[in-house]
Design a protein around this motif. Structure first.
Motif, short mmCIF file in Angstrom:
data_model
loop_
_atom_site.label_atom_id
_atom_site.label_comp_id
_atom_site.label_asym_id
_atom_site.label_seq_id
_atom_site.Cartn_x
_atom_site.Cartn_y
_atom_site.Cartn_z
N ALA A 269 31.50 15.09 40.32
CA ALA A 269 31.48 16.44 40.87
C ALA A 269 30.62 17.36 40.00
O ALA A 269 29.88 18.22 40.52
CB ALA A 269 32.90 16.99 40.98
N THR B 121 27.23 19.34 40.93
CA THR B 121 27.17 20.79 40.70
C THR B 121 25.83 21.19 40.08
O THR B 121 25.21 22.18 40.50
CB THR B 121 28.33 21.22 39.78
N PHE C 277 29.77 9.44 44.37
CA PHE C 277 30.29 9.88 45.66
C PHE C 277 30.23 8.78 46.71
O PHE C 277 31.14 8.65 47.54
CB PHE C 277 29.53 11.13 46.14
N TYR D 139 38.84 11.80 47.58
CA TYR D 139 38.15 12.06 46.31
C TYR D 139 39.02 12.97 45.43
O TYR D 139 39.23 12.70 44.23
CB TYR D 139 36.80 12.72 46.59
N TRP E 255 32.49 22.35 45.74
CA TRP E 255 31.31 21.51 45.96
C TRP E 255 31.70 20.09 46.40
O TRP E 255 30.90 19.39 47.02
CB TRP E 255 30.46 21.41 44.70
N ILE E 256 32.90 19.65 46.10
CA ILE E 256 33.35 18.32 46.53
C ILE E 256 33.31 18.22 48.05
O ILE E 256 32.86 17.22 48.62
CB ILE E 256 34.75 18.00 45.99
#
Length: 482
Positions: free
Chosen positions: A236, A240, A221, A399, A385-386
């Protein structure tokens, strides 16, 4: 003080021994010890922020006492709003001051007006969102006459500051936890053993799963522009499992620690990644927060009883507020709104209560249909969640754009492929254990029932070895920042 630190490993046995030594004395001695131990636990980060807990405790205790004897509706409402405004005012200042200031300046600059102002270097007190909501539950329940206001200041202080769940929940209701401080506790060996077992499982989740996933989630990230779409997908996925292992691991340790002292905390996670739709996911993820918003915000707004407009409005309010509770960033607000979009079709078609029972209950494997629904729900959750993990909205969109580029069909790029393979293998083992124990309070709870002693200890030692072997990459609990 971190649960996964040497400090806590020394702190907990000392408090445990002193606590049960006082068992045959006045109950207030035990409660006072809990208050003192909780203040030491919290003050380990920064003793100055203890004042905020003390102020919150005094205000809500005083408001509760006045509500007990006040029958005038207007005065009762004034007392309630005194508690709400002071608690949320303190929370808002420390958590959202700079967010609102920056967006206020940006809004005016959009129209060509320049406002000169400077942000404050405000340090966010650890766990302020959690204990603020916990004390508010007391005031609101006393106001609604669901709970008798307490006269015991020590018991109330212990309820507000109870160290196992002080900084990251579960967010306890006063109706559930406070009465437990009034009763004499007796040491229960089986409950204590079960508590240690849940602590062990929580440490495994945090140290082996979450902390190892965090290393690669952070790397990907933080440098997302340098990676292919396929690598970003793995990033990702790593996040998670990081956030689940991290937060549910904390909850397991908190609940297990509470059992050592004779207390029962509410369940906070119920195997959410095995959900078959997004409504089921939110019944299983951070249960203490989602039910808090349901009872104290969603239902007072009218819930799902009104027309379509009211249902849509209330759904978006509850999810957006939930997102904003997590942090002062537009990414959290978009994350909340996105979950509202996921949830709304189920609510409007009255399918939001379809999957109440545990998936494949009593069976070894789910059906093909259940697998498909779990995969679809899990994919939606990973996508959301991104936004939660991204630094800002631009980062999140870039992203996502890169994920859906042709590079998604390439082989993921890692310098140390062996370490990544080991982490993926650990995640696979973790999923299998969770699946096997999905019908219990936590994944290895069944070990305490009819499993042979040799098998139980083999599992315990395996978990301890894994914690020692794969530990060392210590990461702070994610939810401490909320």
């Amino acid at each position: 003080m971190l649960f996964n630190s040497i400090d806590f490993a020394i702190f907990l046995p000392i408090v445990f021994i002193l606590y049960w030594y006082l068992n045959n004395r006045n109950l207030n001695y035990q409660n006072l010890l809990i208050v003192l131990a909780s203040y030491v636990f919290y003050g380990w980060w920064d003793w100055r922020f203890l004042l905020l807990i003390v102020i919150s405790t005094i205000i809500d205790f005083s408001v509760g006492k006045k509500l007990k004897y006040e029958n005038d509706h207007i005065k009762r409402k004034a007392l309630l709003w005194t508690s709400i405004l002071i608690n949320l005012g303190v929370l808002g200042f420390f958590k959202y001051y700079n967010f609102f200031l920056d967006n206020f300046i940006t809004a005016f600059s959009f129209f060509g007006m320049e406002i000169k102002s400077s942000s404050l270097n405000i340090i966010l007190p650890v766990g302020i969102s959690f204990y603020t909501f916990q004390t508010l539950s007391y005031t609101i329940d006393v106001y609604n006459r669901k709970l008798e206001a307490t006269k015991d200041f020590i018991a109330f202080s212990a309820f507000v500051s109870f160290f196992p769940q002080l900084v990251a929940g579960p967010i306890e209701r006063a109706t559930h936890l406070l009465p437990q401080f009034y009763k004499k506790r007796s040491f229960d060996y089986s409950k204590a053993v079960d508590g240690l077992r849940q602590i062990l499982w929580g440490l495994f989740k945090k140290i082996v799963i979450a902390d190892n996933c965090a290393e690669y989630a952070n790397m990907i990230f933080n440098n997302s522009a340098d990676y292919s779409g396929s690598t970003l997908v793995l990033g990702a996925l790593f996040f998670t499992f990081q956030i689940y292992g991290d937060f549910s691991g904390y909850s397991d340790i908190a609940i297990g620690t509470s059992r050592l002292f004779g207390f029962d905390l509410m369940r906070n996670f119920n195997f959410p990644y095995f959900s078959r739709d997004i409504a089921e996911f939110w019944r299983r993820w951070h249960i203490s927060l989602s039910t808090w918003f349901r009872d104290y915000l969603y239902i007072p707004l009218g819930g799902s009883q009104g027309g379509i407009w009211m249902k849509v409005r209330n759904t978006f309010i509850i999810f957006i507020v939930s997102g904003f509770w997590h942090g002062a960033n537009w990414t959290f607000i978009v994350w909340g709104a996105l979950n509202a979009v996921y949830f709304l079709p189920l609510l409007l078609t009255k399918n939001n209560r379809n999957n109440i029972e545990v998936v494949a209950q009593g069976k070894l494997l789910p059906t093909l249909k259940e697998c498909l629904y779990m995969f679809m729900t899990f994919s939606l959750v990973v996508f959301a969640w991104i936004f939660f993990r991204a630094n800002n909205l631009e980062h999140a969109f870039n992203y996502i754009i890169e994920i859906f580029s042709p590079s998604i069909f390439t082989i993921p790029e890692f310098e140390d492929l062996k370490s990544v393979s080991i982490i993926i293998m650990l995640i696979g083992i973790f999923i299998l254990i969770e699946w096997h124990g999905r019908e219990w309070q936590y994944a290895i709870a069944k070990l305490g029932l009819n499993w042979r002693r040799s098998i139980r200890y083999m599992v315990y030692y395996s978990l301890i070895i894994a914690i020692l072997w794969f530990g060392g990459k210590e990461q702070e609990f994610i939810y401490f920042q909320f």
